[in-house]
Scaffold this motif. Structure first.
Motif, PDB file in Angstrom:
ATOM      1  N   ASN A  94       0.789  -1.234   0.000  1.00 32.18           N
ATOM      2  CA  ASN A  94       0.000   0.000   0.000  1.00 32.18           C
ATOM      3  C   ASN A  94       0.820   1.283   0.000  1.00 32.18           C
ATOM      4  O   ASN A  94       0.253   2.367  -0.030  1.00 32.18           O
ATOM      5  N   SER A 114       0.173   3.508  -3.235  1.00 29.02           N
ATOM      6  CA  SER A 114      -1.196   3.998  -3.413  1.00 29.02           C
ATOM      7  C   SER A 114      -1.708   4.828  -2.245  1.00 29.02           C
ATOM      8  O   SER A 114      -2.677   5.565  -2.405  1.00 29.02           O
ATOM      9  N   SER A 127       2.539  11.401  -7.666  1.00 23.01           N
ATOM     10  CA  SER A 127       1.161  11.188  -7.224  1.00 23.01           C
ATOM     11  C   SER A 127       0.943  11.836  -5.865  1.00 23.01           C
ATOM     12  O   SER A 127       1.775  11.690  -4.971  1.00 23.01           O
ATOM     13  N   ASN A 169      -1.680  11.560  -2.957  1.00 23.52           N
ATOM     14  CA  ASN A 169      -2.787  10.766  -2.434  1.00 23.52           C
ATOM     15  C   ASN A 169      -3.508  11.590  -1.373  1.00 23.52           C
ATOM     16  O   ASN A 169      -3.535  11.246  -0.201  1.00 23.52           O
TER      17      ASN A 169
END
Length: 188
Positions: free
Chosen positions: A123, A126, A144, A146
């Motif tokens: 994880n 993500s 990214s 999150n």
């Protein structure tokens, strides 16, 4: 400290068994019990108990935090800042910042993690606050977020991306610039 020293020079070791196995590696700094304990590489800095503890031939690593980069044996060019940061990472060319950032990453290179907790196996990418991939080809780099993101204004619980304070006219903007065209985001 520096128990096995034979011909290495310009090293600093403070703490029980820090730089313990270094025979020939130069320009290393180890501060903390067992920091860089088995290191033989060069130009490494480790501050914190067990920091870069398993690093053997790796070079150019900067590690700050207890057990940060603890299980990496041959990685190069890593920057790890925070308790348990990159604990199990065996790769190179990465930047991990924050308590347990990238904690579960095992054998990958050229990564960026900014986070403050163990996200669990599988994880980290993500769920970490910020995750990225470095690449020599700019078009292949990735970043990214999150989280909800605000640019020029505060992020809210309901906004994925909040962009505020954009110019209201296209004059003077270049290709790829974004402007507010009567409430619609427009790319020049």
């Amino acid at each position: 400290s520096q128990y096995s020293l034979i011909s290495a020079s310009f090293n600093v070791a403070v703490g029980m068994q820090s730089l313990y196995s270094n025979i020939v590696g130069n320009f290393n700094t180890a501060i903390g019990t067992f920091a860089l304990q088995v290191a033989t590489g060069e130009r490494n800095t480790a501050v914190g108990c067990y920091s870069a503890n398993s690093l053997t031939s790796g070079v150019n690593n900067t590690v700050l935090g207890m057990e940060a980069l603890m299980n990496n044996s041959i990685g190069n060019n890593n920057t790890m800042v925070g308790y348990y940061t990159g604990h199990d990472n065996l790769g190179s060319d990465s930047v991990f910042i924050g308590c347990k950032a990238g904690y579960n990453i095992a054998n990958e290179n050229s990564l960026l993690f900014i986070d403050n907790q163990d996200r669990g196996i599988g994880n980290d990418k993500s769920n970490s606050l910020i995750y990225g991939e470095f690449n020599a080809v700019v078009a292949n780099q990735r970043l990214s977020f999150n989280a909800n993101v605000g640019i020029g204004g505060a992020a809210t619980a309901t906004s994925t991306l909040n962009i505020s304070n954009l110019p209201i006219a296209a004059a003077g903007l270049g290709a790829g610039d974004i402007w507010n065209n009567a409430g619609a985001l427009t790319i020049v």
